[in-house]
Design an enzyme around this catalytic site. Structure first.
Site, PDB file in Angstrom:
ATOM      1  CB  CYS A 223      -2.007  -1.066  10.737  1.00 29.09           C
ATOM      2  SG  CYS A 223      -2.746   0.485  10.315  1.00 29.09           S
TER       3      CYS A 223
ATOM      4  CB  VAL B 162       7.050  14.398  13.534  1.00 35.24           C
ATOM      5  CG1 VAL B 162       6.113  15.482  13.744  1.00 35.24           C
ATOM      6  CG2 VAL B 162       7.583  14.409  11.879  1.00 35.24           C
TER       7      VAL B 162
ATOM      8  NE  ARG C  39      -0.222  -0.501   4.736  1.00 32.01           N
ATOM      9  CZ  ARG C  39       0.633  -1.498   5.014  1.00 32.01           C
ATOM     10  NH1 ARG C  39       0.511  -2.487   4.161  1.00 32.01           N
ATOM     11  NH2 ARG C  39       1.404  -1.473   6.034  1.00 32.01           N
TER      12      ARG C  39
END
Ligand SMILES: [Zn+2]
Length: 342
Positions: free
Chosen positions: A186, A108, A69
């Site tokens: 996920c 981040v 994906r």
């Protein structure tokens, strides 16, 4: 020199776009936070459409289980274990040389997010966890930068465009940040590549409206999609009058949190990330030299890899390390201390 606009002729035919819109897009900066599944699709659309400057931030490297994906990567990237931001930038430069692309191999977090998004016209959420999204929300509200939220799980996804001061922020929409472990990931629920494409497309579409100055066209809704069931639901959202700690009271709890060195179990993998603080620059080549006796080791400009004690350590130049093969933060810290140094 006139800008070669021919390649954009089909999108320029759209109402409200035109040559003027295309030139406006070229003057804009977009920041994509996370270059996994969502971020791959988002960055691809933005680069192809001709945004002026594209900043790609990701902390991770390409693995084989990303390929179903994560649309920007190929087998060679997984075989190389290339940092995603680097592999994504490499690919996007082949797609559109008119776009200024900046890759950031970075975690981040509260230390890095404000500098990362400064100067952005729109920030796009390609993150895979709520901590980063809530942090991006605080930083964008604080700096007054619009951003798009996108989340996917299984065959289901959510999207909202957030304009500070005009629409509800993420904290208004979803309430307090869910504690770690409280929501499926996920890893436990799986993920279908097609829902990623849909949510990314919705994020970029809202992003185009913001970048082109067509704010009246924004959906101002929370959009919910289930690609398996064919459901798409839109709930209009309006900014409440008061009470949000982030956008009404200006309390940025995640941004202002005291940061110690962190060990975080990564979503979807048997892996722990160690972030030493303060960050420091490592000389990867000389570290590789020291570790040569310990086990198989390789180093590039961006990262070093060591196989040892049944795990794989990936060490980035800022000292951040991903320990793959364990989900025990204590063991990961110990391995980090032993081989990279505490
Ligand atoms: Zn709010």
């Amino acid at each position: 020199m006139t800008m070669p606009l021919e390649r954009y002729s089909r999108q320029m035919l759209l109402p409200g776009w035109g040559r003027e819109g295309q030139e406006r897009l070229r003057s804009k900066t977009a920041v994509v936070v996370g270059c996994g599944a969502l971020g791959s699709h988002i960055a691809s659309h933005l680069a192809r459409a001709g945004v002026g400057r594209l900043v790609l931030a990701d902390r991770d490297f390409v693995e084989w289980h990303n390929l179903p994906r994560q649309a920007l990567y190929a087998e060679a990237d997984a075989a190389e274990g290339a940092p995603k931001a680097v592999a994504a930038a490499r690919r996007l430069r082949q797609i559109n040389t008119q776009v200024e692309i900046e890759e950031r191999v970075v975690d981040v977090n509260a230390d890095t997010v404000e500098e990362l998004i400064a100067g952005a016209d729109v920030v796009f959420d390609g993150a895979d966890n709520f901590e980063v999204r809530y942090l991006v929300n605080e930083a964008c509200v604080k700096q007054g930068i619009p951003w798009t939220y996108g989340g996917v799980l299984g065959t289901y996804g959510l999207m909202a465009a957030i304009v500070p001061g005009e629409t509800p922020c993420l904290r208004c929409l979803l309430g307090p940040m869910p504690p770690p472990g409280a929501v499926p990931t996920c890893e436990t629920a799986g993920i279908l590549g097609t829902v990623v494409a849909v949510i990314a497309a919705l994020e970029v579409t809202e992003g185009f409206k913001l970048l082109l100055g067509l704010k009246d066209e924004l959906l101002r809704s929370l959009v919910m999609v289930d690609v398996w069931k064919g459901d798409l639901e839109r709930v209009e959202v309006q900014k409440g009058t008061a009470g949000c700690p982030v956008c009404d009271e200006g309390r940025y709890e995640l941004l202002e949190a005291e940061l110690g060195s962190a060990a975080v179990v990564l979503c979807g993998r048997t892996a722990v990330q160690i972030t030493p603080r303060p960050a420091r620059r490592l000389d990867l080549a000389s570290l590789a030299g020291r570790l040569a006796e310990v086990g198989p080791v390789s180093a590039s400009e961006y990262l070093l890899r060591l196989e040892v004690e049944g795990v794989q350590l990936t060490v980035f130049a800022d000292g951040r390390t991903i320990v793959k093969g364990t989900d025990d933060p204590a063991r990961a810290r110990a391995l980090f201390a032993r081989y990279v140094g505490s």
